[in-house]
Design an enzyme around this catalytic site. Structure first.
Site, PDB file in Angstrom:
ATOM      1  CG  HIS A  61       7.550  14.660  30.617  1.00 48.64           C
ATOM      2  ND1 HIS A  61       7.122  14.283  31.874  1.00 48.64           N
ATOM      3  CD2 HIS A  61       7.095  15.929  30.429  1.00 48.64           C
ATOM      4  CE1 HIS A  61       6.441  15.274  32.441  1.00 48.64           C
ATOM      5  NE2 HIS A  61       6.408  16.291  31.580  1.00 48.64           N
ATOM      6  CG  ASP A  67     -12.499 -19.369  60.927  1.00 50.74           C
ATOM      7  OD1 ASP A  67     -13.123 -20.414  61.182  1.00 50.74           O
ATOM      8  OD2 ASP A  67     -12.945 -18.243  61.225  1.00 50.74           O
ATOM      9  CG  HIS A 120     -15.206 -20.363  58.043  1.00 45.71           C
ATOM     10  ND1 HIS A 120     -13.914 -20.856  58.040  1.00 45.71           N
ATOM     11  CD2 HIS A 120     -15.503 -20.104  56.739  1.00 45.71           C
ATOM     12  CE1 HIS A 120     -13.462 -20.868  56.787  1.00 45.71           C
ATOM     13  NE2 HIS A 120     -14.398 -20.422  55.976  1.00 45.71           N
ATOM     14  CG  HIS A 176     -17.744 -22.462  53.488  1.00 48.19           C
ATOM     15  ND1 HIS A 176     -17.937 -21.384  52.661  1.00 48.19           N
ATOM     16  CD2 HIS A 176     -16.503 -22.304  54.018  1.00 48.19           C
ATOM     17  CE1 HIS A 176     -16.861 -20.605  52.699  1.00 48.19           C
ATOM     18  NE2 HIS A 176     -15.974 -21.136  53.519  1.00 48.19           N
ATOM     19  CG  ASP A 194     -14.941 -17.844  53.082  1.00 49.57           C
ATOM     20  OD1 ASP A 194     -15.468 -18.267  54.119  1.00 49.57           O
ATOM     21  OD2 ASP A 194     -14.209 -18.534  52.345  1.00 49.57           O
TER      22      ASP A 194
END
Ligand code: UNU
Ligand code: FES
Ligand code: FE
Length: 438
Positions: A103, A203, A206, A211, A359
């Protein structure tokens, strides 16, 4: 929702799997965490000039943060006070006003209602425009990092950061400070927001496994981690702050994930800057300046200092997030170095980055296994290194040897449970309390 003491047990070492799946837990998080915490919005370098703005979300609330004429910041809901439509549809830009497409109400860069079509003829000149501005949100910045909170009772930003601020200064206090390179990359992952937050906060485990192939390709000083055959716990540490923030540091590894010429150039930059940085932040934090960090500012802002990726995990329901990725560089770096680092961030942690995709798949599957009714009745385990934490004079928070550890991750869940209990800010733990109780 199960009782809170079942959702997180043993000081953060056990999580009930329902917290990654159930909608009632997610809605409680929106209320107790995302409507209360200071949430990362953007960086000074992205909106430096009057009228510059960035649109983002706090939880699932759409917000605008805008630079004012006097250089200050304002943030407000991106939702028209007439019938609720968005007043801004671009992600960022520069403007003098936000005009609603429905509007035609128009709002200034401070969120105030400026003009209403047919104010005289249809509203009889009776509308109280001062009461109909866009809903204002508290906004503050810490050395260029801009955050917002919906909670008027939240402590000042610096207090919210607690002991984390002292560590952040290791690289925020370099001459010229830092900047974020945008516009940010955006992508969607079908995972709960806590999976990436916990990954970045602590983490390290990991890295050598998930990786492994990426480290093989990348080479550099972390490549010896691949397959998790080799690891020296004196190569780094983890820090957990009572405010829920935390990080892992790997000593002398700042440029580890920038192999080749970018890595050489980046390492040379850091070597050349170190004496000046040491003057400013002292010997202890020069060591952090030269380290690689994986970190989360509670609840959902994560970065890898050294790998230069800076992210916000925007919740989009219990099983979905929108990932926003900027590149973090020092403002005074030469342009060629910034460009190399930015390209490397896209290669490693951009939407299609070689480490990001390792990941992303794990985050999605850690969430989605809990789709199973019976699976969801169980718990997951985060007990690595528990009982080996310590406090150390001169280092805020809880310290634990080894960047492959789960100390900072447990700290995140301890804070999560504390906030989900609905305690007032006065009763939530702080770095200062920890130091006083020592
Ligand atoms: O993938 C990560 N979160 C990471 C990568 C952490 C530390 C070093 C490299
Ligand atoms: Fe960690 Fe399976 S080994 S999730
Ligand atoms: Fe990773």
């Amino acid at each position: 929702m199960k009782p809170l003491d079942q959702l997180v047990q043993q000081e953060g070492a056990i999580q009930d799997r329902s917290i990654y799946w159930d909608n009632d837990v997610y809605q409680a998080e929106m209320e107790h965490i995302f409507a209360r915490c200071w949430l990362f919005l953007t960086h000074d370098s992205i909106i430096p000039e009057k009228g510059d703005y960035q649109v983002t979300t706090m939880g699932e609330d759409n917000v605008i943060v805008a630079r004012q004429a006097d250089g200050s910041l304002k943030a407000f809901l991106n939702s028209c006070t007439h019938r609720g439509n968005f007043v801004c549809f671009s992600e960022a830009g520069n403007t003098r006003s936000f005009v609603c497409p429905y509007h035609g109400w128009s709002f200034g860069i401070d969120g105030s209602l400026q003009d209403v079509p047919l104010e005289k003829q249809a509203y009889h000149q009776e509308i109280d425009k001062t009461a109909l501005g866009l809903r204002q949100i508290r906004v503050a910045s810490y050395k260029g990092l801009i955050f917002g909170t919906f909670d008027e009772s939240a402590p000042p930003l610096e207090k919210y950061l607690g002991g984390m601020a002292w560590y952040l200064d290791s690289f925020l206090d370099v001459p010229g400070g830092i900047e974020l390179i945008g516009p940010p990359m955006k992508s969607t992952l079908e995972c709960n927001w806590k999976n990436p937050s916990e990954n970045f906060i602590g983490d390290g485990y990991h890295v050598g496994w998930a990786h492994a192939s990426a480290l093989e390709i990348a080479g550099g000083s972390l490549a010896s981690m691949k397959g998790l055959n080799e690891y020296d716990k004196n190569s780094g540490l983890q820090i957990s702050l009572p405010e829920g923030h935390g990080f892992g540091a790997i000593w002398e590894c700042v440029a580890a994930l920038h192999p080749g010429p970018p890595g050489v150039a980046y390492q040379q930059w850091v070597d050349q800057r170190s004496p000046a940085v040491k003057e400013i932040v002292g010997e202890q934090r020069e060591k952090f300046y030269r380290a690689h960090w994986n970190a989360t500012i509670f609840p959902n802002c994560s970065f890898l200092y050294g790998t230069n990726t800076f992210k916000v995990w925007q919740p989009r329901g219990p099983h979905s997030i929108e990932v926003t990725t900027w590149t973090m560089v020092e403002k005074e770096m030469p342009k060629e170095l910034k460009d190399m680092i930015h390209a490397d961030n896209m290669l490693t942690f951009g939407t299609a980055g070689i480490l990001e995709s390792d990941d992303g798949e794990n985050f999605e599957n850690c969430t989605n296994s809990n789709r199973g009714h019976s699976t969801r009745q169980g718990t997951v385990y985060l007990g690595m290194g528990q009982g080996h934490e310590r406090q150390e004079a001169g280092l805020p928070g809880i310290v634990s040897d080894g960047w492959v550890n789960e100390t900072s991750t447990r700290g995140m869940y301890r804070r999560w449970a504390e906030m989900m209990s609905g305690k007032s800010w006065d009763n939530l733990s702080t770095t200062a309390d920890l130091e006083n109780n020592q």
